[in-house]
Write a protein that holds these residues in place. Structure first.
Motif, PDB file in Angstrom:
ATOM      1  N   LEU A 126      35.468 -36.994 -20.843  1.00  0.00           N
ATOM      2  CA  LEU A 126      36.420 -37.954 -19.699  1.00  0.00           C
ATOM      3  C   LEU A 126      37.149 -36.433 -19.209  1.00  0.00           C
ATOM      4  CD1 LEU A 126      38.695 -40.571 -22.303  1.00  0.00           C
ATOM      5  CD2 LEU A 126      36.439 -41.265 -20.491  1.00  0.00           C
ATOM      6  N   ASN A 127      36.784 -35.210 -20.176  1.00  0.00           N
ATOM      7  CA  ASN A 127      36.663 -33.841 -19.632  1.00  0.00           C
ATOM      8  C   ASN A 127      36.768 -33.394 -18.398  1.00  0.00           C
ATOM      9  OD1 ASN A 127      39.729 -32.584 -19.416  1.00  0.00           O
ATOM     10  ND2 ASN A 127      38.264 -31.135 -20.875  1.00  0.00           N
ATOM     11  N   ASP A 129      35.598 -35.958 -16.429  1.00  0.00           N
ATOM     12  CA  ASP A 129      35.701 -37.135 -15.506  1.00  0.00           C
ATOM     13  C   ASP A 129      36.359 -37.326 -14.566  1.00  0.00           C
ATOM     14  OD1 ASP A 129      34.114 -39.475 -14.620  1.00  0.00           O
ATOM     15  OD2 ASP A 129      35.009 -40.506 -15.786  1.00  0.00           O
ATOM     16  N   SER A 130      37.853 -36.025 -14.034  1.00  0.00           N
ATOM     17  CA  SER A 130      38.552 -35.904 -13.586  1.00  0.00           C
ATOM     18  C   SER A 130      37.958 -35.909 -11.671  1.00  0.00           C
ATOM     19  CB  SER A 130      39.100 -34.630 -13.520  1.00  0.00           C
ATOM     20  OG  SER A 130      38.439 -33.851 -12.886  1.00  0.00           O
ATOM     21  N   LEU A 133      35.793 -40.249 -11.654  1.00  0.00           N
ATOM     22  CA  LEU A 133      36.656 -40.751 -12.406  1.00  0.00           C
ATOM     23  C   LEU A 133      35.560 -42.397 -12.328  1.00  0.00           C
ATOM     24  CD1 LEU A 133      39.577 -40.746  -9.893  1.00  0.00           C
ATOM     25  CD2 LEU A 133      39.606 -40.151 -12.725  1.00  0.00           C
ATOM     26  N   SER A 138      39.501 -42.449 -17.754  1.00  0.00           N
ATOM     27  CA  SER A 138      39.929 -41.806 -16.419  1.00  0.00           C
ATOM     28  C   SER A 138      40.861 -41.986 -15.681  1.00  0.00           C
ATOM     29  CB  SER A 138      38.883 -40.678 -16.000  1.00  0.00           C
ATOM     30  OG  SER A 138      37.584 -40.599 -17.190  1.00  0.00           O
ATOM     31  N   ARG A 142      44.521 -40.914 -14.494  1.00  0.00           N
ATOM     32  CA  ARG A 142      44.536 -40.457 -13.003  1.00  0.00           C
ATOM     33  C   ARG A 142      46.268 -41.663 -12.293  1.00  0.00           C
ATOM     34  NH1 ARG A 142      41.523 -37.258  -9.308  1.00  0.00           N
ATOM     35  NH2 ARG A 142      43.422 -37.033  -6.805  1.00  0.00           N
ATOM     36  N   ILE A 225      39.879 -31.734 -16.395  1.00  0.00           N
ATOM     37  CA  ILE A 225      41.056 -32.927 -16.157  1.00  0.00           C
ATOM     38  C   ILE A 225      42.357 -31.404 -15.390  1.00  0.00           C
ATOM     39  CG2 ILE A 225      42.230 -33.301 -18.157  1.00  0.00           C
ATOM     40  CD1 ILE A 225      42.624 -35.000 -14.794  1.00  0.00           C
TER      41      ILE A 225
END
Length: 384
Positions: A126-127, A129-130, A133, A138, A142, A225
């Protein structure tokens, strides 16, 4: 203020060790939910609920999230210790609640927490995928960020035992980063606020863990992120909870996460942050990969009929077995261990290595072996 005493008073006793799942924190959120402060903001890939908790009425808006990586639970423990302070009714709690509004996502990746993996159930970090998304977790992070409009972001993580503070031989018990907002890694007003805050927290932490605070690499990656939020103009602080001597359950490290959180918010609430702390920030030694969990020196091995003296090292793999985290030691390096340290170092004094295979240490082999005729090592440790 005696921060150790404060920690001992408000430490959340119901969560311990490394394996912290959604089921462990839901009762705590229910306890805090006295006036609809806890809300379900969505669900994970495997349909687990993701919660946010909001408390306070102050002007400075603080956004915090933990367990973006499911197997990084230390900051979750420290966060709940801190939330206990906020719910204590003390004068200090009222001061913080009148200064700040806190919005917390205490477990962004409940699927990864259950599986004890870094990634989510779709095997996505997930870090990273900023921007795209692609994952529901994620998108929820956001969306919450955009709705809450924070003044500061706290990105709460763990780091591996391999990290030390430069070449000092000290483990990086806590590391920080004010992420870059561009490729050039320039310092603008937003990033300077994060830098100043880290400098202030570090000054306090040095009283508790001298020379055990590191600075994480600030290479820019817009897919991370912290870099994204810094790029969007919000001061962002990355926490990395690491190793303290003999503390593989990270019960000692959680205390220093707590100390950092409380001291940072105390400094912010009293407007006691230095105006230009970049020198103090850059004086924090950068994280360096210099540690093995277990190191064995001056070991005699019989190699093709020749006896030679060598060294080898082992590292723990954290493996989920029947709902518990097992630390299983595997040989990871043989030969020159120069410029590296061990959290535990054993000098074999030229005793002969033996094992149940072919009497040679091999990479990825379990660390079960003998030294000499009397010393048996099981899972990397000498059997008593």
């Amino acid at each position: 203020m005696n921060l150790e005493e404060l920690f001992n008073r408000y430490k959340e006793q119901s969560i311990q060790g490394r394996y912290i799942t959604l089921e462990a924190i839901e009762p705590l959120l229910e306890k805090f939910n006295t006036d609809n402060q806890v809300q379900v903001i969505g669900k994970s890939v495997l349909e687990k609920q993701i919660y946010k908790y909001e408390i306070g009425q102050g002007k400075i808006r603080i956004f915090m999230w933990s367990q973006m990586h499911g197997n990084e639970s230390t900051t979750t423990k420290g966060l709940f210790d801190f939330l206990n302070v906020l719910n204590s009714g003390s004068g200090f709690a009222l001061q913080l609640l009148n200064t700040f509004t806190f919005c917390c996502i205490p477990m962004l990746n409940p699927d990864g927490a259950e599986l004890y993996t870094r990634e989510n159930a779709n095997k996505i970090d997930l870090n990273r995928d900023s921007q795209n998304l692609t994952q529901p977790e994620s998108r929820l992070l956001r969306e919450t960020f955009e709705a809450f409009k924070p003044d500061y972001c706290y990105n709460l993580h763990d780091q591996r035992t391999i990290f030390g503070v430069g070449d000092t031989g000290k483990p990086a018990t806590l590391s920080f980063l004010a992420p870059a907002y561009n490729e050039e890694r320039e310092v603008n007003e937003s990033r300077m606020k994060a830098i100043n805050l880290i400098a202030g927290m570090n000054e306090v932490l040095q009283k508790y863990i001298p020379n055990q605070v590191g600075r994480f690499d600030d290479s820019f990656n817009i897919n991370c992120i912290g870099d994204t939020f810094q790029n969007l103009g919000v001061p962002t602080v990355l926490f990395e909870a690491g190793h303290f001597q003999d503390d593989y359950e990270r019960e000692e490290t959680r205390k220093y996460v707590f100390v950092a959180l409380v001291s940072g918010f105390e400094l912010l609430s009293e407007n006691d942050i230095v105006g230009n702390g970049i020198g103090k920030y850059l004086n924090i030694s950068q994280n360096k990969v210099v540690f093995y969990d277990l190191m064995y020196k001056n070991v005699k091995i019989n190699y093709d009929g020749n006896e030679i003296i060598t060294n080898f090292a082992a590292q723990y793999k954290e493996e989920l077995v029947d709902g518990k985290i097992c630390f299983n030691a595997y040989i990871i390096q043989i030969g020159d261990l120069e410029n590296h340290f061990g959290h535990l170092v054993y000098d074999a004094k030229e005793e002969l290595y033996k094992d149940d295979f072919d009497n040679l240490p091999k990479v990825n082999q379990k660390a079960n072996f003998y030294l000499g005729n009397t010393k048996e090592f099981v899972n990397g440790l000498i059997k008593s």
